[in-house]
Design a protein around this motif. Structure first.
Motif, PDB file in Angstrom:
ATOM      1  N   ARG A  15      31.773  33.259  47.589  1.00 20.85           N
ATOM      2  CA  ARG A  15      33.033  33.158  48.312  1.00 20.85           C
ATOM      3  C   ARG A  15      33.128  31.909  49.190  1.00 20.85           C
ATOM      4  N   GLU A  16      31.992  31.379  49.605  1.00 20.03           N
ATOM      5  CA  GLU A  16      32.032  30.244  50.509  1.00 20.03           C
ATOM      6  C   GLU A  16      32.503  28.953  49.831  1.00 20.03           C
ATOM      7  N   PHE A  17      32.618  28.975  48.503  1.00 20.39           N
ATOM      8  CA  PHE A  17      33.141  27.797  47.832  1.00 20.39           C
ATOM      9  C   PHE A  17      34.669  27.865  47.818  1.00 20.39           C
ATOM     10  N   ALA A  18      35.309  26.840  48.410  1.00 24.44           N
ATOM     11  CA  ALA A  18      36.753  26.862  48.617  1.00 24.44           C
ATOM     12  C   ALA A  18      37.517  26.967  47.305  1.00 24.44           C
ATOM     13  N   HIS A  19      36.960  26.429  46.208  1.00 23.78           N
ATOM     14  CA  HIS A  19      37.677  26.442  44.943  1.00 23.78           C
ATOM     15  C   HIS A  19      37.441  27.740  44.169  1.00 23.78           C
ATOM     16  N   PHE A  20      36.619  28.616  44.713  1.00 20.83           N
ATOM     17  CA  PHE A  20      36.323  29.871  44.016  1.00 20.83           C
ATOM     18  C   PHE A  20      37.388  30.918  44.343  1.00 20.83           C
ATOM     19  N   ASN A  21      37.866  31.628  43.326  1.00 29.18           N
ATOM     20  CA  ASN A  21      38.819  32.712  43.543  1.00 29.18           C
ATOM     21  C   ASN A  21      38.103  33.833  44.282  1.00 29.18           C
ATOM     22  N   ASN A  22      38.388  33.980  45.592  1.00 30.43           N
ATOM     23  CA  ASN A  22      37.503  34.732  46.470  1.00 30.43           C
ATOM     24  C   ASN A  22      37.748  36.232  46.523  1.00 30.43           C
ATOM     25  N   HIS A  23      38.664  36.743  45.716  1.00 29.76           N
ATOM     26  CA  HIS A  23      38.833  38.184  45.655  1.00 29.76           C
ATOM     27  C   HIS A  23      39.546  38.569  44.357  1.00 29.76           C
ATOM     28  N   LEU A  24      39.476  39.838  44.035  1.00 28.91           N
ATOM     29  CA  LEU A  24      40.155  40.352  42.851  1.00 28.91           C
ATOM     30  C   LEU A  24      41.590  40.683  43.226  1.00 28.91           C
ATOM     31  N   VAL A  25      42.537  40.149  42.476  1.00 33.32           N
ATOM     32  CA  VAL A  25      43.958  40.404  42.733  1.00 33.32           C
ATOM     33  C   VAL A  25      44.456  41.365  41.652  1.00 33.32           C
ATOM     34  N   LEU A  26      44.842  42.561  42.069  1.00 32.13           N
ATOM     35  CA  LEU A  26      45.273  43.584  41.122  1.00 32.13           C
ATOM     36  C   LEU A  26      46.741  43.429  40.764  1.00 32.13           C
ATOM     37  N   GLU A  27      47.049  43.721  39.515  1.00 35.21           N
ATOM     38  CA  GLU A  27      48.431  43.736  39.046  1.00 35.21           C
ATOM     39  C   GLU A  27      49.116  45.006  39.543  1.00 35.21           C
ATOM     40  N   PRO A  28      50.481  45.060  39.536  1.00 34.63           N
ATOM     41  CA  PRO A  28      51.197  46.235  40.081  1.00 34.63           C
ATOM     42  C   PRO A  28      50.724  47.579  39.536  1.00 34.63           C
ATOM     43  N   SER A  29      50.521  47.680  38.210  1.00 30.41           N
ATOM     44  CA  SER A  29      50.065  48.958  37.638  1.00 30.41           C
ATOM     45  C   SER A  29      48.656  49.288  38.108  1.00 30.41           C
ATOM     46  N   GLU A  30      47.823  48.260  38.258  1.00 27.21           N
ATOM     47  CA  GLU A  30      46.450  48.445  38.735  1.00 27.21           C
ATOM     48  C   GLU A  30      46.452  48.844  40.212  1.00 27.21           C
ATOM     49  N   GLN A  31      47.385  48.303  40.981  1.00 33.60           N
ATOM     50  CA  GLN A  31      47.494  48.644  42.401  1.00 33.60           C
ATOM     51  C   GLN A  31      47.801  50.127  42.577  1.00 33.60           C
ATOM     52  N   THR A  32      48.674  50.643  41.732  1.00 34.07           N
ATOM     53  CA  THR A  32      49.017  52.070  41.795  1.00 34.07           C
ATOM     54  C   THR A  32      47.793  52.936  41.524  1.00 34.07           C
ATOM     55  N   GLU A  33      47.050  52.591  40.485  1.00 36.54           N
ATOM     56  CA  GLU A  33      45.842  53.344  40.136  1.00 36.54           C
ATOM     57  C   GLU A  33      44.796  53.241  41.238  1.00 36.54           C
ATOM     58  N   MET A  34      44.642  52.046  41.801  1.00 38.19           N
ATOM     59  CA  MET A  34      43.672  51.829  42.876  1.00 38.19           C
ATOM     60  C   MET A  34      43.988  52.724  44.070  1.00 38.19           C
ATOM     61  N   LYS A  35      45.251  52.767  44.446  1.00 40.44           N
ATOM     62  CA  LYS A  35      45.654  53.573  45.600  1.00 40.44           C
ATOM     63  C   LYS A  35      45.437  55.064  45.335  1.00 40.44           C
ATOM     64  N   ILE A  36      45.738  55.503  44.114  1.00 35.93           N
ATOM     65  CA  ILE A  36      45.539  56.912  43.762  1.00 35.93           C
ATOM     66  C   ILE A  36      44.060  57.275  43.864  1.00 35.93           C
ATOM     67  N   GLN A  37      43.192  56.402  43.343  1.00 36.87           N
ATOM     68  CA  GLN A  37      41.761  56.684  43.380  1.00 36.87           C
ATOM     69  C   GLN A  37      41.233  56.713  44.815  1.00 36.87           C
ATOM     70  N   LEU A  38      41.667  55.771  45.637  1.00 34.81           N
ATOM     71  CA  LEU A  38      41.207  55.740  47.029  1.00 34.81           C
ATOM     72  C   LEU A  38      41.718  56.952  47.808  1.00 34.81           C
ATOM     73  N   GLN A  39      42.951  57.341  47.575  1.00 38.33           N
ATOM     74  CA  GLN A  39      43.499  58.524  48.251  1.00 38.33           C
ATOM     75  C   GLN A  39      42.748  59.784  47.838  1.00 38.33           C
ATOM     76  N   SER A  40      42.347  59.857  46.580  1.00 39.37           N
ATOM     77  CA  SER A  40      41.575  61.004  46.096  1.00 39.37           C
ATOM     78  C   SER A  40      40.205  61.058  46.775  1.00 39.37           C
ATOM     79  N   ILE A  41      39.548  59.920  46.907  1.00 42.72           N
ATOM     80  CA  ILE A  41      38.251  59.863  47.580  1.00 42.72           C
ATOM     81  C   ILE A  41      38.397  60.229  49.046  1.00 42.72           C
TER      82      ILE A  41
END
Length: 299
Positions: free
Chosen positions: A119-145
């Motif tokens: 992450r310390e490299f400025a040109h490195f994509n420093n996080h995973l960016v989820l698409e809208p459908s993936e965001q919905t699934e991510m939120k459902i899974q986190l809410q379940s946990i």
């Protein structure tokens, strides 16, 4: 600087886990701090800035990233919007056996191990960016946990662990769609090798193959092998084994763990290979090393 201790969050020593949603309000700052555990952050609303080891990164809805223990980081939100996040705090021991089976997958390795230390490299994509459908699934899974963790009904700890594995597999699949092996620019070979060395020092017990390291560095196997030997003075395997044996020496002196247990702790699946490597490094077997050093300490 504040260091957040595990005991502040985890309910007991046997279940190193905590999950909560949190709102960072407009103009609010979460001052730089460190912690003793891993932190998975998912932004489900708003935008802001993430400070990490002296760098500043914009973050927004759909971003997911992992903060390793001991790393300095913080957050800041502007005047226009709040930042709402899920924080999942855990120790590797909670899911150690389960996660080991995923380390061989490049998509998991990238998000769980590769992304934080690159992450310390400025040109490195420093996080995973989820698409809208993936965001919905991510939120459902986190809410379940979060539901299981907060209600604490019979078997909740097992369900939390199971769903955390499902979450990591989901994130690995998301990452697999957009995985780019060229993490370093072509003229960054020295930086790449130095970062790989830092990674090995921190994660010497991870069963990382030479092929996976080459992908992380963006070099061919032959090029990486030559560059690593040229810069470090040892091969990748020699360097990693040196780090592992030094860690094993500490365990032998400061614990009552068996030789087999220590071998596994430092990343050796084959105890015979561990014994041979240890003897090459110290000129004595692990058991004799422990015996001789204990004699010296007792004088």
């Amino acid at each position: 600087m504040k260091r957040l201790k595990a005991e502040y969050f985890f309910e007991n020593e046997k279940f190193h886990f905590f999950i909560s949603s949190y709102t960072i309000k407009r103009k609010e700052k979460i001052e730089p701090h460190t912690h003793e555990f891993f932190e998975l952050v998912y932004v489900f609303e708003g935008k802001g800035e993430h400070w990490y080891e002296g760098f500043v990164y914009p973050i927004k809805e759909g971003d997911a990233f992992i903060i390793e223990p001991g790393k300095i980081h913080g957050f800041q939100v502007g005047k226009d919007t709040n930042l709402k996040v899920f924080n999942v705090l855990f120790q590797l021991e909670l899911l150690k056996k389960e996660l080991q089976s995923l380390v061989g997958e490049d998509s998991f390795l990238s998000i769980f191990y590769g992304e934080p230390f690159l992450r310390e490299f400025a040109h490195f994509n420093n996080h995973l960016v989820l698409e809208p459908s993936e965001q919905t699934e991510m939120k459902i899974q986190l809410q379940s946990i979060a539901h299981e963790y907060n209600n604490k009904e019979f078997g909740y700890q097992l369900l939390v662990k199971t769903r955390m594995i499902e979450l990591f597999i989901f994130l690995s699949r998301c990452n697999q769609k957009r995985l780019n092996p060229l993490f370093f620019r072509q003229n960054d070979h020295t930086k790449a090798v130095n970062q790989i060395c830092k990674f090995i020092n921190t994660h010497y017990n991870v069963p990382l193959s030479l092929e996976q390291v080459c992908k992380l560095s963006g070099m061919s196997k032959s090029n990486f092998t030559a560059k690593f030997k040229q810069i470090v003075g040892k091969t990748f395997v020699e360097y990693r084994n040196d780090i592992r044996i030094k860690a094993a020496m500490e365990f032998l002196l400061n614990s009552n763990d068996t030789i087999l247990s220590i071998a596994n702790k430092v990343g050796f699946d084959d105890v015979s290979y561990f014994n041979r490597t240890f003897k090459e490094f110290t000129k004595m077997s692990p058991s004799l090393y422990r015996k001789e050093k204990n004699k010296i300490m007792l004088r």
